[in-house]
Design an enzyme around this catalytic site. Sequence first.
Site, PDB file in Angstrom:
ATOM      1  N   CYS A 118     -56.126 -20.726 -30.929  1.00 40.67           N
ATOM      2  CA  CYS A 118     -55.186 -20.713 -32.056  1.00 40.67           C
ATOM      3  C   CYS A 118     -54.231 -19.527 -31.951  1.00 40.67           C
ATOM      4  O   CYS A 118     -53.092 -19.601 -32.413  1.00 40.67           O
ATOM      5  CB  CYS A 118     -55.933 -20.687 -33.383  1.00 40.67           C
ATOM      6  N   HIS A 483     -58.960 -16.750 -37.543  1.00 41.40           N
ATOM      7  CA  HIS A 483     -58.103 -17.882 -37.194  1.00 41.40           C
ATOM      8  C   HIS A 483     -56.638 -17.504 -37.346  1.00 41.40           C
ATOM      9  O   HIS A 483     -56.254 -16.816 -38.294  1.00 41.40           O
ATOM     10  CB  HIS A 483     -58.424 -19.077 -38.106  1.00 41.40           C
TER      11      HIS A 483
END
Length: 554
Positions: A118, A483
């Site tokens: 990510c 994230h």
Amino acid sequence: MATVNVVIKHQGKKYDVEVDTSSTGEVLKYQLFSLTGVEPDRQKILVKGGQLKDDADMSKLGLKPGQVIMMMGTPGEGGDQVVRPTEKIKFLEDMTEAEAAQQAGATPAGLVNLGNTCYLNSTLQALRSIPELQDALAKHQHTSMSEVPQLDLTYQLKDLFKDMSETQGGMTPFSFLNALRMAFPQFAERSKKGAGFAQQDAEEAWSQIVQQLKQKLKWQSPTEGETASATSFVDKYMSGEFSSTLECDDPAAREGGEQPTSAKEPFLKLNCHIDNQTAHLRDGLLGGLTEKIEKRSEVLGRDVMYTKTSKISRLPKYLTVHFVRFFWKRDVQKKAKIMRKVTFPHELDAVEFCTDELRKALIPVRDKVREVRKDEEDVERARKRRKRNPMLDDGQPEEKKESAKKDGKKSAPSADGDVEMAETFKTDAEWEAEKDAALLESKKELNALIDPELRKDEGANKSGIYELRAVVTHQGASADSGHYTAYVKKTGPKDPITGKVGEEDGNWWWFNDDKVTEVTSDKIDALAGGGESHSALILLYKAIPLPTAEGILE
């Protein structure tokens, strides 16, 4: 359906019109549009009680058969012409996936998470928001004889961006990821918590990719001597310059004759340092322009502290800002995250961070930009007032109206005894044309204020004002976990045939790996941090567009 036949008089011509008394004023305007070519919003129809409004009830106007009604207004550019489409209309269901992805309103492609990637997906989405980068990559050719195309990071980025432009689905960036790990083995580190690869810092990925583009993405451009020189995309559009002064803190060094030293050095990002006093981006940027350095003093013969003070001497068209939120925590042996809330603006004025010389060039343009914006806002407010009350409001500020009443001449009788009217009545079209002409002249004046040296530098910011275009965010407590996502501001719809770009709606695309969602701008304001939720890590600002010498916005 009750109807009344009336005569509409416009520019010396008369039109017999059948009016449906059960309809509204808007219906009549569209009838007249078909006859005169004057668009409904440019028509001024004078009826009993004032100007005909769109929502007027025609049955209450007391229209009589044969009644003559005056209409004023002129067609807009091309308004009186009906042109057959030059291109054959193609419906969405008949388009290929690539053609559909190019249409206005199409959802941009996401990137599939290949296992803790990510950090890379968000970085690539933010970089892809730079249209000049996409154009430069499209022209890039792999020319290295010692490097295979599969390992050429710039060439792989070109292919990836091209593939992303031809789909609305999720792309798998496997080839680019493989080239990145071969070029920078740190991104091939295995996870210590289990199978697969480790999470990485998006800022490190950003810096390495930009550095690679700086070296590889170049093109030949002729100089004044007509000889070709290699121009780096990053140097032109993304690299700024510091003018720095280094001075010893120890008075004994100055007394011994040591002088401060000055230097010019490039930068690819501005660091926003965060401490317990930092509340806004400005605070962190100012803090980052001053730093303490320990080095050897030749005069004193020992290591002493120096203060390095920097000012910006060149602002790039695209300015990268890095929130320094991660630091190495020795006790846990990992990069910990500073959770403090730090707000940032959608529009950044960078003039105060610049050298006196650059400030002198930027301030006149910046101030004129603000003046033109205020004029545009005043005109828009006046336009709305005229629409609400067209007969009473001329769109001028109240103080100007009062002044006009005091200074204006009174009506005087003519030789035949009739009273001459001192004021003339302006149509909407005339009023619009007058205001547009004044704004156009202001924009031309704005262009004339651009510093001659800055005008030559295509990749530089010429006003000192930036608009926020992309944000890379991090959710979690450390760089090695959590994230990453990216927010990219939506561009105006682009006509695939003419290439003309329309107005933006102010919304953003949120790229959460292969999930792409449209969000409103208030979501960006919530990225200031203050906890483990999504907080801004990288900001990408773009210089605001300025009008050309003809007054047209670039």
